[in-house]
Design a protein around this motif. Structure first.
Motif, mmCIF file in Angstrom:
data_model
loop_
_atom_site.group_PDB
_atom_site.id
_atom_site.type_symbol
_atom_site.label_atom_id
_atom_site.label_comp_id
_atom_site.label_asym_id
_atom_site.label_seq_id
_atom_site.Cartn_x
_atom_site.Cartn_y
_atom_site.Cartn_z
ATOM 1 N N LYS A 129 4.255 3.651 2.865
ATOM 2 C CA LYS A 129 4.576 4.884 3.375
ATOM 3 C C LYS A 129 3.931 5.933 2.363
ATOM 4 C CE LYS A 129 7.868 4.158 6.972
ATOM 5 N NZ LYS A 129 6.842 4.361 7.958
ATOM 6 N N LEU A 130 2.848 6.840 2.590
ATOM 7 C CA LEU A 130 2.306 7.637 1.696
ATOM 8 C C LEU A 130 2.257 8.861 2.437
ATOM 9 C CD1 LEU A 130 -1.101 5.392 0.800
ATOM 10 C CD2 LEU A 130 1.276 5.434 -0.337
ATOM 11 N N LEU A 131 2.181 9.681 1.493
ATOM 12 C CA LEU A 131 1.529 11.323 1.952
ATOM 13 C C LEU A 131 0.290 11.530 1.194
ATOM 14 C CD1 LEU A 131 4.997 13.472 1.443
ATOM 15 C CD2 LEU A 131 3.757 12.488 3.719
ATOM 16 N N VAL A 132 -0.381 11.855 1.939
ATOM 17 C CA VAL A 132 -2.122 11.908 1.473
ATOM 18 C C VAL A 132 -2.156 13.551 1.609
ATOM 19 C CG1 VAL A 132 -4.419 11.202 1.515
ATOM 20 C CG2 VAL A 132 -2.568 9.526 1.473
ATOM 21 N N ASN A 133 -3.022 13.955 0.669
ATOM 22 C CA ASN A 133 -3.514 15.441 0.689
ATOM 23 C C ASN A 133 -4.815 15.751 0.332
ATOM 24 O OD1 ASN A 133 -3.832 18.380 -0.181
ATOM 25 N ND2 ASN A 133 -2.243 18.531 0.981
ATOM 26 N N ASP A 134 -5.897 16.385 0.992
ATOM 27 C CA ASP A 134 -7.126 16.246 0.548
ATOM 28 C C ASP A 134 -7.548 17.705 0.117
ATOM 29 O OD1 ASP A 134 -7.248 17.845 2.869
ATOM 30 O OD2 ASP A 134 -8.835 16.749 3.755
ATOM 31 N N GLY A 135 -6.706 18.488 -0.180
ATOM 32 C CA GLY A 135 -6.763 19.762 -0.720
ATOM 33 C C GLY A 135 -7.100 21.006 0.272
ATOM 34 N N SER A 136 -7.211 20.598 1.664
ATOM 35 C CA SER A 136 -7.634 21.789 2.343
ATOM 36 C C SER A 136 -6.387 22.492 2.893
ATOM 37 C CB SER A 136 -8.302 20.979 3.644
ATOM 38 O OG SER A 136 -7.392 20.311 4.533
ATOM 39 N N CYS A 137 -5.159 22.015 2.783
ATOM 40 C CA CYS A 137 -4.130 22.628 3.402
ATOM 41 C C CYS A 137 -2.879 22.339 2.598
ATOM 42 C CB CYS A 137 -4.042 22.566 4.763
ATOM 43 S SG CYS A 137 -3.699 20.893 5.224
ATOM 44 N N VAL A 138 -1.674 23.160 2.878
ATOM 45 C CA VAL A 138 -0.548 22.742 2.002
ATOM 46 C C VAL A 138 -0.066 21.475 2.356
ATOM 47 C CG1 VAL A 138 1.856 23.378 1.693
ATOM 48 C CG2 VAL A 138 0.021 25.271 1.668
ATOM 49 N N ALA A 139 -0.124 21.110 4.033
ATOM 50 C CA ALA A 139 0.642 20.002 4.476
ATOM 51 C C ALA A 139 -0.189 18.790 4.044
ATOM 52 C CB ALA A 139 0.806 20.151 6.037
ATOM 53 N N SER A 140 0.637 17.508 4.061
ATOM 54 C CA SER A 140 -0.191 16.175 3.467
ATOM 55 C C SER A 140 0.236 15.276 5.061
ATOM 56 C CB SER A 140 0.849 15.585 2.416
ATOM 57 O OG SER A 140 0.516 16.617 1.340
ATOM 58 N N LEU A 141 -0.745 14.478 4.863
ATOM 59 C CA LEU A 141 -0.746 13.674 6.099
ATOM 60 C C LEU A 141 0.311 12.384 5.683
ATOM 61 C CD1 LEU A 141 -1.757 12.816 9.021
ATOM 62 C CD2 LEU A 141 -3.747 11.724 8.057
ATOM 63 N N HIS A 142 1.005 11.797 6.846
ATOM 64 C CA HIS A 142 2.054 10.861 6.809
ATOM 65 C C HIS A 142 1.058 9.591 7.091
ATOM 66 C CE1 HIS A 142 5.318 8.191 6.677
ATOM 67 N NE2 HIS A 142 5.411 7.794 7.917
ATOM 68 N N VAL A 143 0.908 8.688 5.991
ATOM 69 C CA VAL A 143 0.014 7.288 6.071
ATOM 70 C C VAL A 143 0.819 6.148 6.205
ATOM 71 C CG1 VAL A 143 -2.001 6.346 5.063
ATOM 72 C CG2 VAL A 143 -1.952 8.806 5.095
ATOM 73 N N THR A 144 0.615 5.035 7.011
ATOM 74 C CA THR A 144 1.443 3.853 6.979
ATOM 75 C C THR A 144 0.066 3.087 6.560
ATOM 76 O OG1 THR A 144 2.909 4.814 8.444
ATOM 77 C CG2 THR A 144 2.773 2.262 8.061
ATOM 78 N N ILE A 145 0.644 1.747 5.765
ATOM 79 C CA ILE A 145 -0.140 0.654 5.397
ATOM 80 C C ILE A 145 0.671 -0.637 5.465
ATOM 81 C CG2 ILE A 145 -1.615 -0.340 3.832
ATOM 82 C CD1 ILE A 145 -1.835 2.598 2.483
#
Length: 646
Positions: A151-167
Motif C-alpha cells: 500500500k502506497l501513498l502517491v503524490n504528483d505535486g498538484s495538491c496536498v492530498a495523496s492517492l491511496h495505491v494498492t499493488i
C-alpha cells in the motif's frame, strides 16, 4: 432480465407512437470524467482528489497516474495455520465433530474404560480404531502463501492530498520494495473503499509503465522529518516535502494573480534590465558584472591617488556656480568687504580644486588608453555594470510613453547581513502609472494587495487548510481580515506624534522626526493601535530616494509605505519628481554620478508628465500568505551571503 425486456420494448413502442418521428442525429461527443493532462497520458491527481466526493464518483474508471511515493507499507497475508496436534499426534480437524465426548474419553483414559465396562459399555471401542485410522491419513497439502500487498501513498505535486495505491506483487510485479521518493507511472483502476476505511478510494495497479528507483540509504527524505532550515542545503529536493510543495503552489497562485490584476486593470507588462549601469536608488550595495578576474580588474585600473579622491566634477562645478552668485550679491551690497574677501578666497580654492579634478580626469583617460594597448583584457561591457537593485527608473521610460506599466522580476542587493526578510536575490512587482499622483498610487497598491489576499483564499483553499494545520492556524482569518479591512492613512509626522504619546510601552529607539520609524514602531502601530493595515505617507526627504517628488514644505517627499499586521512593510511607493530643476539639484546635492542619470533626466527635458507607482516585495507577500517564518522558505532557490548550493 428476460421478463423485463418485453416491458421495455413495449414502453419504447408506446413512446415512439406518441412522438413524431425524428431523423437520427450524430452522437454528441462526451467529455471524459477524468481528463488526462494535456501534454501527458497521465491523470493529474488533483482532478481526482479535490472533487467534492473525494473521487468516489469515479470508481471503476481505468486510468494512468504518476507521482512520487510518500509512504510505503508492505502487508503479508499468511495462510491459515495448521491446527495444533494432541499427544497422540492427531490433529484436531473438522472430522472430529462426529465423535462424542464419551468416545474420546474411552480411547484416552484406561480407568474410564474399566468403569465403562462395569456399567455395560461396549468394550470393542470402535471409535479408537476410527481415530487411529484418521490419524494414519496423510496430511493435506499446505495452502500456498498469497502474494504480498503493498500500500502506497502517491503524490504528483498538484495538491496536498495523496492517492491511496494498492499493488499485489507477483511475477508481473517483481520489483519491491518501493521506498519513499520512488517515482511510479502506472495503469490501473479506481475502486471505492468501505465507509469505515481511512481513504474513500484506492487505485489498484495493473501495469507499471515506469519506476524511478531510489537509493534508499542515500536519499535525504528517506530519513525522519527534517527541519526546513536543514533542507536549504538541498533545495532541489525541498519541493518534495508537503510544506514546501504547498508554499510553492501558493507562490505560483500569487504570481498568476499579479498578472491577472494588472492585465485586468489596463497595465502592460514590461521587462526591465537585470544588468544596468544605473543605481536605481543612488546608494545601494550592488553586485558588479564583469568577465575579468580580480587581478585583471586591478591591472586595468588607473593608479591615481590624491586628495581629490571621492570628489566629483559635477559637484565642484555646482559649488563654483553658487559661490559666484554669492560674490555677485556681496559686490552689489558693498556692505561687508570682509565676507566678500572670504568668498573670493573660497572661490579661488574651489577653482584650483576643479583644475586638479580636470587634470585627474585627463590622466585617467590617458591611463586607460595606455592600458588598452598593454594587452590588458577588455571587460565585456565598456562601463561598470551591476545587477539591478530596482527597475523603477527604467519602468518610468515606458510609463512616460505607454501609460500604465508593471514589471515582475528579480532584484539584487550585495548585503552580507542576511535576515529572515532579506536575502541577496528577491523578486519584486513594480508598477508605474502616467498622469497619476501619490493618492492614485496608494489606491492602486491597496486594491492590489486585497486582490492577492482574496485570490489565495479562493484558489488555494486546500493548501491554506494545510498551512493552518501545520504552520499558522490563524493565517486564513488574517487574510480574510486583510481583504475586507479599511486601511488607515496617516502622515509620517502623525505617526511619530502618536508613538510619542504611548505611555505603556518602552521602545528601544524613541520615535523622533529625524530618527526614522523602526520595525518595532511600525509593528506597534498596526498590531496594537490600529489593528489593521496602515499607510504612512509624506516622509522626510532624507529617508527616501532622490527621485521622489519634493512636497511644498521643502522637508517631506510624496512617498508612502504600506505596513500590514504581522508582516511589516510590504509595499513602498511614491510620486516621482517630474520637475527638471528640482531633480537635477537633488542629484547634484547627493553627489551622485551624473553620467548615470542623464538618460533619466531626459524624461524631464522632453515631454515630462506627473507619474507615480509602487513596489511590492513578492517574496515577502508569499511569506505573509503562508506564515512561513523565513523568506528563504518562500523562495525556490534562495541565495544569501555564502549560500549558493546549486
Amino acid at each position: 432480465m428476460a421478463s423485463q425486456e418485453p416491458a421495455l420494448t413495449s414502453q419504447k413502442s408506446k413512446k415512439s407512437s406518441e412522438e413524431p418521428e425524428t431523423t437520427p442525429q450524430e452522437p454528441v461527443p462526451t467529455t471524459p470524467l477524468i481528463p488526462s493532462a494535456k501534454y501527458s497520458n497521465r491523470v493529474v491527481l488533483k482532478t481526482i482528489l479535490e472533487r467534492s466526493d473525494g473521487g468516489v464518483g469515479l470508481a471503476g474508471a481505468r486510468l494512468v497516474i504518476g507521482g512520487w511515493v510518500k509512504s510505503s507499507n508492505e502487508l503479508r497475508n499468511d495462510p491459515p495455520s495448521m491446527q495444533p496436534e494432541d499427544n497422540d499426534g492427531v490433529a484436531e480437524s473438522p472430522g472430529h465433530k462426529e465423535f462424542s465426548c464419551m468416545e474420546i474419553l474411552q480411547t484416552r483414559v484406561p480407568l474410564f474404560r474399566s468403569i465403562a465396562k462395569i456399567f455395560g459399555a461396549s468394550g470393542n471401542f470402535p471409535v479408537r480404531a476410527r481415530l487411529q485410522q484418521a490419524s494414519s491419513k496423510p496430511p493435506a497439502a499446505s495452502t500456498p502463501s498469497p502474494p504480498p500487498i503493498v500500500k502506497l501513498l502517491v503524490n504528483d505535486g498538484s495538491c496536498v492530498a495523496s492517492l491511496h495505491v494498492t499493488i499485489e506483487f507477483s511475477d508481473d510485479f517483481p520489483i519491491r520494495p518501493l521506498p519513499i521518493g520512488t517515482c511510479v507511472l502506472a495503469e490501473g483502476v479506481l475502486n471505492q473503499l468501505p465507509a469505515q476505511a481511512k481513504h474513500s478510494i484506492e487505485f489498484k495497479v495493473e501495469k507499471f509503465l515506469h519506476i524511478g528507483t531510489v537509493e534508499d540509504d542515500k536519499y535525504l527524505l528517506s530519513k525522519k522529518r527534517l527541519p526546513l532550515e536543514s533542507l536549504r542545503d538541498y533545495s532541489h529536493f525541498r519541493p518534495r516535502t508537503t510544506t514546501m510543495a504547498s508554499v510553492m503552489r501558493i507562490r505560483s497562485a500569487l504570481a498568476f494573480a499579479t498578472h491577472s490584476f494588472f492585465q485586468d486593470n489596463g497595465f502592460l507588462s514590461m521587462e526591465v534590465p537585470i544588468m544596468t549601469t544605473t543605481d536605481g536608488e543612488g546608494c545601494s550595495a550592488k553586485f558588479r558584472v564583469t568577465t575579468l578576474s580580480g587581478k585583471e580588474v586591478e591591472k586595468g585600473k588607473p593608479k591615481i591617488t590624491d586628495d581629490t579622491e571621492g570628489v566629483r566634477l559635477e559637484v565642484v562645478k555646482g559649488a563654483i556656480k553658487e559661490k559666484n552668485n554669492l560674490i555677485q550679491q556681496l559686490q552689489r551690497s558693498d556692505s561687508n568687504k570682509e565676507a566678500l574677501f572670504i568668498a573670493e578666497q573660497d572661490l579661488l580654492k574651489t577653482n584650483q580644486l576643479l583644475a586638479q579634478l580636470e587634470e585627474k580626469e585627463k590622466l585617467r583617460l590617458e591611463t586607460l588608453k595606455k592600458a588598452s594597448k598593454a594587452n590588458v583584457p577588455e571587460d565585456f561591457f565598456s562601463q561598470h555594470t551591476y545587477l539591478t537593485v530596482s527597475g523603477v527608473l527604467h519602468l518610468e521610460s515606458y510609463a512616460c510613453s505607454l501609460g500604465n506599466v508593471y514589471s515582475f522580476g528579480p532584484r539584487f542587493r550585495a548585503d552580507r547581513k542576511g535576515t529572515a526578510k532579506q536575502v541577496a536575490e528577491m523578486w519584486a512587482v513594480e508598477a508605474e502609472m502616467a498622469f497619476s499622483e501619490l493618492e492614485d498610487a496608494m489606491n492602486c497598491a491597496e486594491d492590489y494587495f486585497k486582490f492577492l489576499c482574496k485570490w489565495v483564499l479562493e484558489n488555494c483553499s486546500a493548501d491554506m487548510k494545510f498551512v493552518s494545520k501545520r504552520i499558522d492556524k490563524t493565517r486564513i482569518n488574517l487574510l480574510e481580515a486583510m481583504k475586507s479591512s479599511s486601511y488607515e492613512r496617516i502622515t509620517y509626522g502623525e505617526a511619530v506624534n502618536i508613538l510619542k504619546k504611548v505611555a505603556d510601552r518602552k521602545f528601544e529607539t524613541q520615535p523622533e522626526w529625524d530618527n526614522g520609524l523602526t520595525s518595532q514602531h511600525l509593528s506597534y502601530l498596526v498590531d496594537e493601535i490600529y489593528k489593521k493595515p496602515v499607510i504612512i505617507y509624506n516622509f522626510p526627504k532624507e529617508f527616501k530616494p532622490f527621485y521622489v517628488r519634493l512636497n511644498e514644505d521643502g522637508k517631506t517627499v510624496a512617498a508612502f509605505d504600506m505596513i500590514i499586521p504581522r508582516g511589516g512593510t510590504l509595499i513602498t511607493g511614491s510620486q516621482k519628481e517630474e520637475r527638471f530643476n528640482l531633480l537635477n539639484e537633488r542629484i547634484n546635492g547627493l553627489g551622485l554620478a551624473r553620467d548615470q542619470y542623464e538618460w533619466y533626466l531626459d524624461l524631464r527635458r522632453h515631454g515630462t508628465v506627473k507619474h507615480s507607482g509602487f513596489t511590492l516585495g513578492f517574496d515577502l507577500m508569499v511569506l505573509f500568505a503562508t506564515g512561513i517564518p523565513d523568506v528563504r522558505e518562500a523562495i525556490p532557490f534562495p541565495r544569501s551571503s555564502g549560500k549558493v548550493n546549486n
